[in-house]
Design an enzyme around this catalytic site. Structure first.
Site, PDB file in Angstrom:
ATOM      1  N   GLU A 161      70.759  34.557  52.298  1.00 22.33           N
ATOM      2  CA  GLU A 161      69.998  33.341  52.922  1.00 22.33           C
ATOM      3  C   GLU A 161      71.223  32.325  53.387  1.00 22.33           C
ATOM      4  O   GLU A 161      71.068  31.768  54.535  1.00 22.33           O
ATOM      5  CB  GLU A 161      69.423  32.658  51.974  1.00 22.33           C
ATOM      6  N   GLU A 193      72.558  30.879  61.903  1.00 15.88           N
ATOM      7  CA  GLU A 193      71.784  30.183  62.698  1.00 15.88           C
ATOM      8  C   GLU A 193      72.345  28.817  63.245  1.00 15.88           C
ATOM      9  O   GLU A 193      72.148  28.705  64.424  1.00 15.88           O
ATOM     10  CB  GLU A 193      70.374  29.671  61.848  1.00 15.88           C
TER      11      GLU A 193
END
Length: 125
Positions: free
Chosen positions: A66, A73
């Site tokens: 994550e 991102e």
């Protein structure tokens, strides 16, 4: 010549990155809650050292994945602020990797804990 970064500053930056990921995303908080649940169940059911090893490896993979997903991102958004099919693909693929880690971890949790839970309620497989 003095090094640009020290070991302690490198750890500090890493912890800042982890905290930033927790502050930004609800997914990592949900995943961390699942890890805490697995640890609590492990304590309750007194799982063996190999089961603990599997639990901690899975937690590390999901939470680390994550963090990497969030970094990808940010990097994609910085490099390509406007929408682009390749930018979307990169972000979707990183998210998919985390999903695979999470599903694998869920399977490990089911393998470890389902028989123990069923035995607790009187169902023997």
């Amino acid at each position: 010549m003095k090094p640009k970064y020290t070991v302690s500053s490198s750890f500090g930056y890493a912890f800042e990155g982890i905290l930033a990921t927790f502050k930004e995303g609800h997914n990592i908080r949900i995943q961390a809650a699942g890890g805490i649940l697995a640890i609590v169940l492990g304590l309750i059911f007194q799982i063996n050292e190999y089961e603990w090893l599997a639990i901690f490896i899975c937690c590390g993979l999901v939470l680390g994945g994550e963090c990497i997903n969030t970094a990808i991102e940010h990097a994609v958004d910085l490099a390509m602020p406007e929408r682009h099919p390749d930018a979307k693909a990169a972000k979707d693929q990183a998210a998919g990797a985390v999903l695979l880690f999470a599903l694998g971890s869920l399977a490990v949790g089911i393998i470890i804990f389902l028989p123990k839970i069923l035995a607790l309620v009187g169902i023997v497989l």
